[in-house]
Design a protein around this motif. Sequence first.
Motif, PDB file in Angstrom:
ATOM      1  N   LYS A   9      65.479  -7.987 -36.271  1.00  0.00           N
ATOM      2  CA  LYS A   9      65.401  -6.739 -35.210  1.00  0.00           C
ATOM      3  C   LYS A   9      65.155  -7.333 -33.768  1.00  0.00           C
ATOM      4  CE  LYS A   9      62.863  -3.084 -37.629  1.00  0.00           C
ATOM      5  NZ  LYS A   9      61.591  -2.351 -37.966  1.00  0.00           N
ATOM      6  N   CYS A  10      64.959  -8.474 -33.668  1.00  0.00           N
ATOM      7  CA  CYS A  10      64.383  -9.081 -32.272  1.00  0.00           C
ATOM      8  C   CYS A  10      65.684  -9.183 -31.354  1.00  0.00           C
ATOM      9  CB  CYS A  10      63.721 -10.483 -32.355  1.00  0.00           C
ATOM     10  SG  CYS A  10      63.423 -11.399 -30.897  1.00  0.00           S
ATOM     11  N   VAL A  11      65.698  -8.714 -30.012  1.00  0.00           N
ATOM     12  CA  VAL A  11      66.603  -8.788 -29.342  1.00  0.00           C
ATOM     13  C   VAL A  11      66.291  -9.684 -28.009  1.00  0.00           C
ATOM     14  CG1 VAL A  11      67.258  -6.385 -29.626  1.00  0.00           C
ATOM     15  CG2 VAL A  11      65.660  -6.920 -27.957  1.00  0.00           C
ATOM     16  N   ALA A  12      65.474 -10.578 -28.293  1.00  0.00           N
ATOM     17  CA  ALA A  12      64.964 -11.737 -27.483  1.00  0.00           C
ATOM     18  C   ALA A  12      64.832 -11.590 -26.139  1.00  0.00           C
ATOM     19  CB  ALA A  12      66.268 -12.850 -27.321  1.00  0.00           C
ATOM     20  N   SER A  13      63.814 -10.298 -25.951  1.00  0.00           N
ATOM     21  CA  SER A  13      63.563  -9.985 -24.656  1.00  0.00           C
ATOM     22  C   SER A  13      62.448 -10.862 -24.044  1.00  0.00           C
ATOM     23  CB  SER A  13      63.071  -8.658 -24.733  1.00  0.00           C
ATOM     24  OG  SER A  13      61.955  -8.476 -25.269  1.00  0.00           O
ATOM     25  N   GLY A  14      61.602 -11.516 -24.932  1.00  0.00           N
ATOM     26  CA  GLY A  14      60.433 -12.448 -24.479  1.00  0.00           C
ATOM     27  C   GLY A  14      59.193 -11.651 -24.121  1.00  0.00           C
ATOM     28  N   GLN A  15      59.146 -10.526 -24.147  1.00  0.00           N
ATOM     29  CA  GLN A  15      57.712  -9.475 -23.881  1.00  0.00           C
ATOM     30  C   GLN A  15      56.683 -10.221 -24.751  1.00  0.00           C
ATOM     31  OE1 GLN A  15      58.035  -7.453 -21.288  1.00  0.00           O
ATOM     32  NE2 GLN A  15      60.207  -8.071 -21.088  1.00  0.00           N
ATOM     33  N   CYS A  16      56.941 -10.331 -25.891  1.00  0.00           N
ATOM     34  CA  CYS A  16      55.958 -10.843 -26.757  1.00  0.00           C
ATOM     35  C   CYS A  16      55.265 -12.093 -26.253  1.00  0.00           C
ATOM     36  CB  CYS A  16      56.130 -10.808 -28.119  1.00  0.00           C
ATOM     37  SG  CYS A  16      57.518 -11.960 -28.490  1.00  0.00           S
ATOM     38  N   VAL A  17      56.063 -12.999 -25.612  1.00  0.00           N
ATOM     39  CA  VAL A  17      55.469 -14.173 -25.213  1.00  0.00           C
ATOM     40  C   VAL A  17      54.714 -14.136 -24.030  1.00  0.00           C
ATOM     41  CG1 VAL A  17      56.241 -16.558 -24.627  1.00  0.00           C
ATOM     42  CG2 VAL A  17      57.536 -15.392 -26.297  1.00  0.00           C
ATOM     43  N   VAL A  32      65.302 -15.820 -30.142  1.00  0.00           N
ATOM     44  CA  VAL A  32      64.724 -14.884 -31.154  1.00  0.00           C
ATOM     45  C   VAL A  32      63.267 -15.250 -31.175  1.00  0.00           C
ATOM     46  CG1 VAL A  32      64.839 -14.430 -33.523  1.00  0.00           C
ATOM     47  CG2 VAL A  32      66.779 -14.166 -32.375  1.00  0.00           C
ATOM     48  N   VAL A  33      62.394 -14.537 -31.783  1.00  0.00           N
ATOM     49  CA  VAL A  33      60.919 -14.586 -31.654  1.00  0.00           C
ATOM     50  C   VAL A  33      60.423 -15.606 -32.641  1.00  0.00           C
ATOM     51  CG1 VAL A  33      60.460 -12.749 -32.974  1.00  0.00           C
ATOM     52  CG2 VAL A  33      58.807 -13.528 -31.748  1.00  0.00           C
ATOM     53  N   VAL A  34      59.462 -16.433 -32.618  1.00  0.00           N
ATOM     54  CA  VAL A  34      59.006 -17.372 -33.500  1.00  0.00           C
ATOM     55  C   VAL A  34      57.489 -17.009 -33.585  1.00  0.00           C
ATOM     56  CG1 VAL A  34      58.635 -19.675 -34.099  1.00  0.00           C
ATOM     57  CG2 VAL A  34      60.613 -18.996 -33.347  1.00  0.00           C
ATOM     58  N   VAL A  54      54.868  -3.617 -26.441  1.00  0.00           N
ATOM     59  CA  VAL A  54      56.017  -3.811 -25.466  1.00  0.00           C
ATOM     60  C   VAL A  54      57.276  -4.195 -26.041  1.00  0.00           C
ATOM     61  CG1 VAL A  54      54.180  -3.999 -23.646  1.00  0.00           C
ATOM     62  CG2 VAL A  54      54.955  -6.060 -24.784  1.00  0.00           C
ATOM     63  N   CYS A  55      57.279  -4.471 -27.340  1.00  0.00           N
ATOM     64  CA  CYS A  55      58.475  -5.211 -27.933  1.00  0.00           C
ATOM     65  C   CYS A  55      59.503  -4.091 -28.009  1.00  0.00           C
ATOM     66  CB  CYS A  55      58.153  -5.663 -29.332  1.00  0.00           C
ATOM     67  SG  CYS A  55      59.713  -6.080 -30.085  1.00  0.00           S
ATOM     68  N   PRO A  56      60.605  -4.082 -27.300  1.00  0.00           N
ATOM     69  CA  PRO A  56      61.663  -3.082 -27.219  1.00  0.00           C
ATOM     70  C   PRO A  56      62.125  -2.764 -28.561  1.00  0.00           C
ATOM     71  CG  PRO A  56      62.487  -5.147 -26.086  1.00  0.00           C
ATOM     72  CD  PRO A  56      60.876  -5.324 -26.376  1.00  0.00           C
TER      73      PRO A  56
HETATM   74  S1  SF4 Z   1      59.017  -8.583 -27.646  1.00  0.00           S
HETATM   75 FE1  SF4 Z   1      59.479 -10.617 -28.818  1.00  0.00          FE
HETATM   76  S2  SF4 Z   1      59.847  -9.865 -30.938  1.00  0.00           S
HETATM   77 FE2  SF4 Z   1      60.345  -8.121 -29.420  1.00  0.00          FE
HETATM   78  S3  SF4 Z   1      62.406  -8.212 -28.924  1.00  0.00           S
HETATM   79 FE3  SF4 Z   1      61.457  -9.532 -27.417  1.00  0.00          FE
HETATM   80  S4  SF4 Z   1      61.327 -11.627 -28.089  1.00  0.00           S
HETATM   81 FE4  SF4 Z   1      61.866 -10.211 -29.920  1.00  0.00          FE
END
Ligand code: SF4
Length: 64
Positions: A9-17, A32-34, A54-56
């Motif tokens: 599902k991850c769209v690599a937005s980086g909000q989680c980091v 992609v999230v790790v 916040v993960c879109p």
């Molecule tokens: S917030 Fe993290 S898990 Fe969600 S899409 Fe972005 S990188 Fe992926």
Amino acid sequence: MKIIIDQDKCVASGQCVMAADDVFDQRDEDGVVVLLNDDPSPGRLADVRQASLVCPALAITVEA
Ligand code: SF4
């Protein structure tokens, strides 16, 4: 606390980091999230929940 990520599902937005960089990282090749830590200390719950919120892509599930 248990954290489950869905890399499909991850769209690599980086909000989680941004929310919790000790728990989440992104793969160098595609962003992609790790998951660095699938059972962080209870004190990290607020930031991990924030990451999930916040993960879109709704790719992060937190069970606490
Ligand atoms: S917030 Fe993290 S898990 Fe969600 S899409 Fe972005 S990188 Fe992926």
